[in-house]
Design a protein around this motif. Structure first.
Motif, short mmCIF file in Angstrom:
data_model
loop_
_atom_site.label_atom_id
_atom_site.label_comp_id
_atom_site.label_asym_id
_atom_site.label_seq_id
_atom_site.Cartn_x
_atom_site.Cartn_y
_atom_site.Cartn_z
N LEU A 143 0.86 -1.43 -0.22
CA LEU A 143 -0.01 0.27 -0.34
C LEU A 143 0.88 1.30 -0.09
O LEU A 143 0.54 2.20 -1.02
N THR A 144 1.94 1.51 0.46
CA THR A 144 3.01 2.78 0.72
C THR A 144 3.70 2.29 -0.59
O THR A 144 3.39 4.02 -0.60
N ASP A 145 3.57 1.79 -1.02
CA ASP A 145 4.83 1.97 -2.54
C ASP A 145 3.96 2.12 -3.48
O ASP A 145 4.24 2.51 -4.07
N ARG A 146 2.80 1.70 -3.34
CA ARG A 146 1.81 2.22 -4.14
C ARG A 146 1.02 3.85 -4.16
O ARG A 146 0.96 4.40 -5.21
N ILE A 147 0.75 4.23 -3.30
CA ILE A 147 1.00 6.09 -3.20
C ILE A 147 1.70 6.65 -3.05
O ILE A 147 1.52 7.45 -3.69
N SER A 148 2.94 5.72 -2.87
CA SER A 148 3.88 6.50 -2.83
C SER A 148 4.44 7.27 -4.00
O SER A 148 5.20 8.36 -4.61
N ARG A 149 4.12 5.86 -5.43
CA ARG A 149 4.66 6.15 -6.96
C ARG A 149 3.12 7.35 -7.13
O ARG A 149 3.65 8.20 -8.09
N ALA A 150 1.85 7.32 -6.21
CA ALA A 150 1.01 8.12 -7.22
C ALA A 150 1.21 9.45 -6.42
O ALA A 150 1.11 10.80 -6.69
N ALA A 151 1.52 9.27 -5.48
CA ALA A 151 1.63 10.83 -4.01
C ALA A 151 2.77 10.72 -3.42
O ALA A 151 2.81 10.32 -2.08
N PRO A 152 3.64 11.14 -3.75
CA PRO A 152 4.83 11.16 -2.72
C PRO A 152 5.71 12.02 -1.43
O PRO A 152 5.49 11.82 -0.67
N GLY A 153 4.56 12.93 -1.80
CA GLY A 153 3.80 13.93 -0.70
C GLY A 153 3.26 13.43 0.56
O GLY A 153 2.84 13.81 1.36
N VAL A 154 2.75 12.01 0.19
CA VAL A 154 1.65 11.31 1.35
C VAL A 154 2.64 10.21 2.09
O VAL A 154 3.30 9.75 1.52
N GLN A 155 2.00 10.72 3.36
CA GLN A 155 3.18 10.07 4.66
C GLN A 155 1.47 8.99 5.14
O GLN A 155 0.68 9.50 5.31
N LEU A 156 2.08 7.90 5.84
CA LEU A 156 0.58 6.68 6.28
C LEU A 156 0.78 6.68 7.18
O LEU A 156 2.35 6.59 7.78
N ARG A 157 0.24 7.27 8.62
CA ARG A 157 0.51 6.70 9.82
C ARG A 157 -0.63 6.15 10.42
O ARG A 157 -1.31 6.22 11.10
N PHE A 158 0.50 4.65 10.88
CA PHE A 158 -0.56 3.35 11.53
C PHE A 158 -0.41 3.16 12.41
O PHE A 158 0.70 3.64 13.14
N THR A 159 -1.39 3.50 13.19
CA THR A 159 -1.97 3.34 14.72
C THR A 159 -2.26 2.01 14.79
O THR A 159 -2.64 1.37 13.89
N PRO A 160 -2.43 1.24 16.07
CA PRO A 160 -2.07 0.25 16.82
C PRO A 160 -3.66 0.14 17.05
O PRO A 160 -4.82 1.10 17.48
N LYS A 161 -4.36 -1.05 16.69
CA LYS A 161 -6.05 -1.69 16.98
C LYS A 161 -5.62 -1.79 17.86
O LYS A 161 -6.05 -3.41 18.12
N SER A 162 -6.25 -1.15 19.23
CA SER A 162 -6.08 -2.25 20.75
C SER A 162 -7.51 -1.54 20.75
O SER A 162 -8.28 -2.55 21.77
N ASP A 163 -8.92 -1.60 20.35
CA ASP A 163 -10.45 -1.49 20.63
C ASP A 163 -11.09 -1.22 19.04
O ASP A 163 -10.37 -0.66 18.01
N TRP A 164 -12.23 -0.77 19.60
CA TRP A 164 -12.73 -0.44 18.40
C TRP A 164 -13.57 0.42 18.83
O TRP A 164 -14.64 1.21 18.53
N ASP A 165 -13.08 2.03 20.02
CA ASP A 165 -13.62 3.26 19.74
C ASP A 165 -13.67 3.82 18.75
O ASP A 165 -12.84 3.81 18.28
N ALA A 166 -15.35 4.86 18.31
CA ALA A 166 -15.07 4.63 16.97
C ALA A 166 -15.27 6.25 17.55
O ALA A 166 -14.99 6.84 16.15
N GLN A 167 -14.44 6.75 18.52
CA GLN A 167 -14.27 7.97 19.04
C GLN A 167 -13.16 8.81 18.46
O GLN A 167 -13.48 9.85 17.76
N PRO A 168 -12.15 7.79 17.67
CA PRO A 168 -11.00 8.69 16.86
C PRO A 168 -11.47 8.77 15.36
O PRO A 168 -10.97 9.98 15.35
N LEU A 169 -12.54 7.71 14.93
CA LEU A 169 -12.97 8.08 13.97
C LEU A 169 -13.69 9.36 13.69
O LEU A 169 -13.45 10.60 12.71
N ARG A 170 -14.37 10.12 15.10
CA ARG A 170 -15.24 11.13 14.90
C ARG A 170 -15.17 12.06 15.31
O ARG A 170 -15.40 13.25 14.55
#
Length: 319
Positions: A114-141
């Motif tokens: 995924l990072t390779d595909r995105i980097s080729r199309a949009a060099p200025g984009v960074q993916l920041r993966f965060t841990p999936k410790s629970d299913w709390d929706a508040q961070p999405l909100r």
């Protein structure tokens, strides 16, 4: 703001540019009398005469001269604010950091592609993966998380989802485990060994244990870990058996992932239902061009990584 009429900005710009009530009226497709009334309103609002008679023409007051330099840009900005957004989108020029909440298995097996595909199309984009410790929706909100990858277990009714692939549970053990010596793995043989359980805070009943309970027995759980990746590593270095999603065994980008980690997978001797792995996001970002593009990239990579598992033959959904 009850006394402010933004339409007056357009009228004032026309009057100061044309320096004629008649010409300003024609420019705005108004009657001369209506424009005269508008000029009177402008004089009241600003406390200045703005336009004064000088022979057969009108001249600007000193204050109107000052306004004439500021008005064009101000009028354009006000009009731009009150128009629908310009959806022209240049992905190559995009400069943004996206926060993606996903399990370690997705990061390990799909993150690089995924990072390779995105980097080729949009060099200025960074993916920041965060841990999936629970299913709390508040961070999405609140925008802390842009998109989540996984099963839909949130109680937030407003969240939007798109299916990425269908998954199922399988067993896994170290390569030279004694359970592999027979022709197959029976329930009795499987339950002779202790197990490692993967569980996160807020998780309900485990579907594998529900299936085992239907057989009138239960597993012996020696250790509980927070991720499937951890379960795989514990199984690799012990006689413990683990249950993981089949997607963690490998994919088109890493077909020998389990074997490379010293593991052998096998079909479970109990029946569990397949489950959906989806992209989840808040409606606030649904129409954002950059976010829509990111969702499309995630969908495309999952299609390539798990072509046999994706959608069970259904056409892929649009993101």
């Amino acid at each position: 703001m009850s006394r402010v009429d933004l339409n007056l900005l357009t009228a004032l710009d026309a009057l100061l540019t044309e320096r004629s009530v008649t010409a300003a009226a024609q420019r705005l497709n108004l009657s001369v009398s209506a424009m005269s009334r508008t000029l009177a309103r402008l004089r009241t609002a600003t406390g200045d005469r703005l336009l004064l008679q000088a022979g057969r023409s009108l001249v600007l007051t000193p204050y109107a001269e000052q306004l004439s330099h500021r008005l064009p840009a101000l009028t354009r900005e006000a009009e731009a604010l009150l128009k629908p957004p310009d959806h022209r989108f240049d992905v190559a020029a995009l400069e943004h950091s996206f926060a993606v909440r996903a399990g370690e298995g997705f990061i390990d097996l799909v993150g690089a592609a995924l990072t390779d595909r995105i980097s080729r199309a949009a060099p200025g984009v960074q993916l920041r993966f965060t841990p999936k410790s629970d299913w709390d929706a508040q961070p999405l909100r609140d925008g802390t998380i842009d998109v989540e990858i996984g099963t839909v277990r949130t109680s937030a009714p407003e969240m939007l989802t798109r299916l990425l692939l269908r998954d199922r549970y399988v067993g896994v053990c170290r390569l030279d485990h004694p359970i592999l010596s027979g022709a197959g793995v029976s329930v009795g043989r499987w339950l002779e060994f202790d197990h490692v359980l993967t569980a996160r805070p807020g998780e309900g009943s485990n579907p594998v244990d529900v299936a085992v309970a239907d057989c009138g027995t239960k597993r012996r759980i020696s250790i509980v870990v927070p991720s499937y990746t951890s379960a795989m590593q514990v199984a690799r270095r012990s006689d413990l058996l683990a249950v993981i999603p089949h997607s963690c065994v490998g994919n088109s980008f890493a077909p020998d992932h389990a074997a490379a980690n010293g593991l052998q997978w096998f079909e479970l001797p109990v029946s569990t239902a397949a489950f959906n792995v989806s992209a989840i996001w808040h409606p606030r970002l649904d129409g954002d061009p950059a976010h829509r593009w990111l969702r499309g990239e995630i969908l495309e990579v999952c299609l390539r990584a798990y072509p046999r598992n994706a959608f069970c033959g259904l056409p892929p959904p649009t993101m």
